[in-house]
Structure formats: structure tokens, C-alpha cells
Design a protein around this motif. Structure first.
Motif, PDB file in Angstrom:
ATOM      1  N   TRP A 164     -18.248 -76.886 -21.914  1.00 47.34           N
ATOM      2  CA  TRP A 164     -19.491 -77.463 -22.450  1.00 47.34           C
ATOM      3  C   TRP A 164     -19.106 -78.599 -23.372  1.00 47.34           C
ATOM      4  CZ3 TRP A 164     -22.806 -77.772 -26.825  1.00 47.34           C
ATOM      5  CH2 TRP A 164     -24.177 -77.733 -26.556  1.00 47.34           C
ATOM      6  N   LEU A 165     -19.319 -79.846 -22.909  1.00 45.95           N
ATOM      7  CA  LEU A 165     -18.856 -81.037 -23.626  1.00 45.95           C
ATOM      8  C   LEU A 165     -20.041 -81.892 -24.063  1.00 45.95           C
ATOM      9  CD1 LEU A 165     -16.575 -83.003 -24.528  1.00 45.95           C
ATOM     10  CD2 LEU A 165     -16.727 -84.014 -22.236  1.00 45.95           C
ATOM     11  N   VAL A 166     -20.168 -82.096 -25.364  1.00 46.52           N
ATOM     12  CA  VAL A 166     -21.202 -82.974 -25.908  1.00 46.52           C
ATOM     13  C   VAL A 166     -20.728 -84.426 -25.794  1.00 46.52           C
ATOM     14  CG1 VAL A 166     -22.532 -83.607 -27.956  1.00 46.52           C
ATOM     15  CG2 VAL A 166     -21.956 -81.201 -27.540  1.00 46.52           C
ATOM     16  N   PHE A 167     -21.551 -85.296 -25.187  1.00 43.56           N
ATOM     17  CA  PHE A 167     -21.177 -86.712 -25.177  1.00 43.56           C
ATOM     18  C   PHE A 167     -22.196 -87.577 -25.909  1.00 43.56           C
ATOM     19  CE2 PHE A 167     -23.401 -86.097 -21.120  1.00 43.56           C
ATOM     20  CZ  PHE A 167     -24.250 -87.192 -21.042  1.00 43.56           C
ATOM     21  N   LEU A 209     -17.581 -67.935 -35.728  1.00 40.29           N
ATOM     22  CA  LEU A 209     -17.087 -69.301 -35.599  1.00 40.29           C
ATOM     23  C   LEU A 209     -18.248 -70.270 -35.793  1.00 40.29           C
ATOM     24  CD1 LEU A 209     -14.753 -71.239 -34.940  1.00 40.29           C
ATOM     25  CD2 LEU A 209     -15.296 -70.971 -32.508  1.00 40.29           C
ATOM     26  N   ASP A 210     -18.272 -70.952 -36.933  1.00 41.84           N
ATOM     27  CA  ASP A 210     -19.314 -71.938 -37.220  1.00 41.84           C
ATOM     28  C   ASP A 210     -18.961 -73.263 -36.566  1.00 41.84           C
ATOM     29  OD1 ASP A 210     -21.019 -70.313 -38.841  1.00 41.84           O
ATOM     30  OD2 ASP A 210     -19.549 -70.488 -40.470  1.00 41.84           O
ATOM     31  N   LEU A 211     -19.967 -73.895 -35.982  1.00 43.41           N
ATOM     32  CA  LEU A 211     -19.742 -75.099 -35.199  1.00 43.41           C
ATOM     33  C   LEU A 211     -20.539 -76.265 -35.772  1.00 43.41           C
ATOM     34  CD1 LEU A 211     -20.305 -73.488 -31.669  1.00 43.41           C
ATOM     35  CD2 LEU A 211     -18.105 -73.840 -32.811  1.00 43.41           C
ATOM     36  N   SER A 212     -19.884 -77.406 -35.910  1.00 43.68           N
ATOM     37  CA  SER A 212     -20.545 -78.667 -36.204  1.00 43.68           C
ATOM     38  C   SER A 212     -20.291 -79.562 -35.004  1.00 43.68           C
ATOM     39  CB  SER A 212     -19.976 -79.281 -37.484  1.00 43.68           C
ATOM     40  OG  SER A 212     -20.605 -80.519 -37.761  1.00 43.68           O
ATOM     41  N   LEU A 213     -21.351 -79.923 -34.288  1.00 45.02           N
ATOM     42  CA  LEU A 213     -21.212 -80.528 -32.969  1.00 45.02           C
ATOM     43  C   LEU A 213     -21.686 -81.973 -32.958  1.00 45.02           C
ATOM     44  CD1 LEU A 213     -22.711 -77.474 -31.062  1.00 45.02           C
ATOM     45  CD2 LEU A 213     -20.291 -78.066 -31.185  1.00 45.02           C
ATOM     46  N   GLU A 214     -20.887 -82.800 -32.280  1.00 47.78           N
ATOM     47  CA  GLU A 214     -21.194 -84.225 -32.120  1.00 47.78           C
ATOM     48  C   GLU A 214     -20.511 -84.691 -30.847  1.00 47.78           C
ATOM     49  OE1 GLU A 214     -17.499 -85.807 -34.896  1.00 47.78           O
ATOM     50  OE2 GLU A 214     -19.530 -85.795 -35.693  1.00 47.78           O
ATOM     51  N   ALA A 215     -20.605 -85.986 -30.554  1.00 49.20           N
ATOM     52  CA  ALA A 215     -19.940 -86.519 -29.366  1.00 49.20           C
ATOM     53  C   ALA A 215     -18.452 -86.199 -29.414  1.00 49.20           C
ATOM     54  CB  ALA A 215     -20.153 -88.021 -29.277  1.00 49.20           C
ATOM     55  N   GLY A 216     -17.940 -85.619 -28.338  1.00 46.98           N
ATOM     56  CA  GLY A 216     -16.543 -85.215 -28.279  1.00 46.98           C
ATOM     57  C   GLY A 216     -16.315 -83.752 -28.601  1.00 46.98           C
ATOM     58  N   SER A 217     -17.386 -83.027 -29.008  1.00 50.93           N
ATOM     59  CA  SER A 217     -17.244 -81.592 -29.262  1.00 50.93           C
ATOM     60  C   SER A 217     -17.197 -80.843 -27.935  1.00 50.93           C
ATOM     61  CB  SER A 217     -18.411 -81.070 -30.095  1.00 50.93           C
ATOM     62  OG  SER A 217     -18.404 -81.625 -31.395  1.00 50.93           O
ATOM     63  N   LEU A 218     -16.191 -79.990 -27.782  1.00 46.59           N
ATOM     64  CA  LEU A 218     -15.983 -79.250 -26.544  1.00 46.59           C
ATOM     65  C   LEU A 218     -15.930 -77.761 -26.820  1.00 46.59           C
ATOM     66  CD1 LEU A 218     -15.104 -79.145 -23.471  1.00 46.59           C
ATOM     67  CD2 LEU A 218     -12.749 -79.180 -24.341  1.00 46.59           C
ATOM     68  N   LEU A 219     -16.671 -76.988 -26.048  1.00 42.72           N
ATOM     69  CA  LEU A 219     -16.591 -75.535 -26.088  1.00 42.72           C
ATOM     70  C   LEU A 219     -15.930 -75.058 -24.802  1.00 42.72           C
ATOM     71  CD1 LEU A 219     -20.127 -74.532 -27.457  1.00 42.72           C
ATOM     72  CD2 LEU A 219     -17.997 -74.831 -28.736  1.00 42.72           C
ATOM     73  N   VAL A 220     -14.963 -74.160 -24.935  1.00 43.63           N
ATOM     74  CA  VAL A 220     -14.330 -73.502 -23.788  1.00 43.63           C
ATOM     75  C   VAL A 220     -14.690 -72.029 -23.922  1.00 43.63           C
ATOM     76  CG1 VAL A 220     -12.190 -73.117 -22.522  1.00 43.63           C
ATOM     77  CG2 VAL A 220     -12.457 -75.199 -23.885  1.00 43.63           C
ATOM     78  N   LEU A 221     -15.818 -71.656 -23.327  1.00 45.84           N
ATOM     79  CA  LEU A 221     -16.387 -70.330 -23.537  1.00 45.84           C
ATOM     80  C   LEU A 221     -15.826 -69.321 -22.548  1.00 45.84           C
ATOM     81  CD1 LEU A 221     -20.081 -71.465 -24.108  1.00 45.84           C
ATOM     82  CD2 LEU A 221     -18.354 -70.918 -25.829  1.00 45.84           C
ATOM     83  N   LEU A 234     -22.261 -82.261 -20.761  1.00 40.20           N
ATOM     84  CA  LEU A 234     -21.699 -81.936 -19.451  1.00 40.20           C
ATOM     85  C   LEU A 234     -21.254 -80.484 -19.483  1.00 40.20           C
ATOM     86  CD1 LEU A 234     -19.580 -85.157 -19.209  1.00 40.20           C
ATOM     87  CD2 LEU A 234     -21.226 -84.520 -17.447  1.00 40.20           C
ATOM     88  N   SER A 235     -21.535 -79.732 -18.419  1.00 41.09           N
ATOM     89  CA  SER A 235     -21.118 -78.326 -18.396  1.00 41.09           C
ATOM     90  C   SER A 235     -20.674 -77.924 -17.001  1.00 41.09           C
ATOM     91  CB  SER A 235     -22.252 -77.406 -18.859  1.00 41.09           C
ATOM     92  OG  SER A 235     -23.276 -77.349 -17.895  1.00 41.09           O
ATOM     93  N   CYS A 236     -19.816 -76.930 -16.958  1.00 40.04           N
ATOM     94  CA  CYS A 236     -19.343 -76.386 -15.675  1.00 40.04           C
ATOM     95  C   CYS A 236     -18.884 -74.951 -15.874  1.00 40.04           C
ATOM     96  CB  CYS A 236     -18.201 -77.217 -15.109  1.00 40.04           C
ATOM     97  SG  CYS A 236     -17.547 -76.588 -13.525  1.00 40.04           S
ATOM     98  N   HIS A 237     -19.493 -74.022 -15.120  1.00 35.51           N
ATOM     99  CA  HIS A 237     -19.049 -72.631 -15.111  1.00 35.51           C
ATOM    100  C   HIS A 237     -17.938 -72.466 -14.071  1.00 35.51           C
ATOM    101  CE1 HIS A 237     -22.216 -70.586 -17.570  1.00 35.51           C
ATOM    102  NE2 HIS A 237     -22.830 -71.734 -17.341  1.00 35.51           N
ATOM    103  N   PHE A 238     -16.991 -71.593 -14.373  1.00 38.91           N
ATOM    104  CA  PHE A 238     -15.894 -71.366 -13.427  1.00 38.91           C
ATOM    105  C   PHE A 238     -15.255 -70.012 -13.703  1.00 38.91           C
ATOM    106  CE2 PHE A 238     -13.829 -73.020 -17.168  1.00 38.91           C
ATOM    107  CZ  PHE A 238     -12.566 -72.461 -17.192  1.00 38.91           C
TER     108      PHE A 238
END
Length: 285
Positions: free
Chosen positions: A52-55, A67-79, A98-102
Motif C-alpha cells: 500500500w503506497l501513498v503517492f 504502530l503509529d503512522l504519519s503518512l504522506e507521499a512515499g509512505s509504504l505499508l507492507v501488510l 497504489l495497492s496490490c494483494h499477494f
């Protein structure tokens, strides 16, 4: 604690490569570009892996209650499977994502193959240079939805490309250099390997790729752990192995085709490099 790969371990890259080859990641078919509306709010509970990538946009969240998150362009989650949390954005600056399940799969029977958590990137990465990752991610999303033949093969290859870049960015964010080949060094290698018989000079090759002789020499030493001169010999001998196994050329013909005026010098260098003379190498094949 977010269990993830330790990039300080010198063996970690081999183990990561082994993971991606032995249990290759497979897109699930859920991959998209999301332009989130002002009232959007996400309460993820993940059944598989999700990138899950914020652009664009800004927001905040909390993952797995710790886990506290501060999200902006370039923030990536690997869930990971089982991850949960809350994520919201600023309605005035909504997310584009952008997101992709796998999942990781056994290539033999296609069953799910849970990876060692100690070989996964961190759950949250602030990517320092998101341009390359964003571009690769867009190609992945397109490949997942492409109806053309071989789409599955391309989508899997794109996912591995994205994950490889994520590992490099994760290592870099933790202060561990994931060295990639310098583009000008790569150009020099291409010149050498395209014409192994040519008497390449350090000065001529450096000029051709836009470097000084000192810069190019340093790159060979630091990135390839060899000298320019030794790499020239290695490229010729590597080409010789191909000619020995894939052609009917004689040893003398091969030596001449690789720029050796003295075939005995070729044989000595070949034996020194591979432990056997060229004729024995051909017979072994």
C-alpha cells in the motif's frame, strides 16, 4: 515488535533471493490505483499480504494497536496476514494510493507458503526516493489487469521487481546501502563484454562512459572487487567458455577470436582461472 529482515546480516540478501525464488510472490488479482474521496476512512483487516503506497495526500493511522503512522507521499505499508488498524486522511489533501494483494506460493502445488517473518521488509517504510518504486508499482497494477496472453507471467515478474525495490529502499532507510551497479560502470561492462577481443584501454573506456580513469578504476574496485585489467581477462575467458561448449571452433580459433596473439597465453590464463586447460573444459561438456 515489527519482526523484519536484519540488513546488517551479510547473508540476508542471499536469503531474500532464496525466498523470492523458492516461494515466489503471486498477485491475488486485487491491485489498483485508489483516489480516495474526502470522506474516505480505512479499517484494514488483511487476509493476505498487501502493498500500500501513498503517492499523494497526507494522513495518519495506527497499525496492530502499537504502530503509529504519519503518512504522506512515499509512505509504504507492507501488510501481513492478520494485520489490522485504522487509517484516515486529511479531507483537504486526500490520499492517492497504489495497492496490490499477494501471497507467497509453493511453485510445485501452488499452496500458500508462509515466509520467515525475519525475511520480510518492515511494515512501514518512508521511501526516500519514491519515483522508481511508484513507476514499477504502476506497471504491476497494469499487468495484473492486462487481459493479454502471458499476463500472469508478467504480473508475477512485476511484483518481484517491486519487492526488490522495496527491500533496497528499506535497507537504505535503515542506513544500510543496498548497492546497485553504477550506470556508467554498467555501460563500461557492456562495452567490454560486447567486444571481448578489442584491446580496451582504461582511458578510452572511461572517456566513452563519461568518467575519469580514476573514477572508473575506483568503481571496478568498489563494486566488482576487481581491477579493470583483470575484468578484461575475465570477460574474454567467460566468452571462451561459451565458445568451447557451443561451437566447433578450435582452441587456436577461439584464442584468435578473443584477441590472443599467443594461444599458449590463452591456455595458461584459462587454466589459471578455471583449473583445467580449454581442451579438458570442452571434453567435460
Amino acid at each position: 515488535m515489527d519482526e523484519s529482515v536484519d540488513y546488517r546480516d551479510p547473508d540476508c540478501w542471499r536469503r531474500i533471493e532464496d525466498l523470492l525464488v523458492r516461494t515466489p510472490p503471486v498477485p491475488s488479482g486485487t491491485a489498483d490505483v485508489h483516489h480516495c474521496g474526502p470522506g474516505w476512512s480505512w479499517r484494514p483487516r488483511i487476509p493476505d499480504f498487501d502493498l500500500w503506497l501513498v503517492f499523494d495526500g497526507v494522513g495518519q493511522g495506527r497499525l496492530n494497536d502499537d504502530l503509529d503512522l504519519s503518512l504522506e507521499a512515499g509512505s509504504l505499508l507492507v501488510l501481513r496476514p492478520g494485520d489490522h488498524g485504522t487509517i484516515d486522511h486529511d479531507p483537504a489533501r486526500p490520499f492517492s494510493v497504489l495497492s496490490c494483494h499477494f501471497s507467497f506460493r509453493d511453485p510445485g502445488d501452488g499452496s500458500i507458503a508462509p515466509p520467515d517473518p525475519g525475511l520480510l521488509p518492515r511494515r512501514f517504510i518512508q521511501v526516500g526516493a519514491p519515483g522508481q518504486l511508484t513507476g514499477a508499482f504502476r506497471h504491476l497494477v497494469r499487468a495484473v489487469h492486462d487481459p493479454s496472453p502471458l499476463r500472469t507471467v508478467e504480473a508475477r515478474a512485476r511484483l518481484v521487481e517491486v519487492l526488490a525495490e522495496i527491500y533496497r529502499q528499506d535497507a537504505s532507510a535503515q542506513g544500510v546501502a543496498a548497492t546497485t551497479l553504477n550506470p556508467q560502470l554498467a555501460d563500461a561492462i557492456d562495452l567490454i563484454r560486447a567486444s571481448p577481443a578489442k584491446r580496451h584501454s582504461l582511458a578510452g573506456t572511461a572517456a566513452a562512459v563519461g568518467l575519469s580513469t580514476r573514477q572508473l578504476s575506483t568503481l571496478f574496485s568498489r563494486q566488482l572487487h576487481t581491477t579493470f585489467r583483470d575484468y578484461l581477462v575475465e570477460s574474454r575467458l567467460d566468452r571462451a567458455r561459451t565458445l568451447l561448449t557451443e561451437t566447433t571452433m578450435t582452441i587456436h580459433q577461439i584464442a584468435r577470436s578473443l584477441g590472443y596473439g599467443d594461444p599458449f597465453l590463452f591456455s595458461r590464463q584459462f587454466r589459471s582461472r578455471y583449473g583445467i586447460p580449454p581442451s579438458h573444459y570442452r571434453d567435460r561438456g
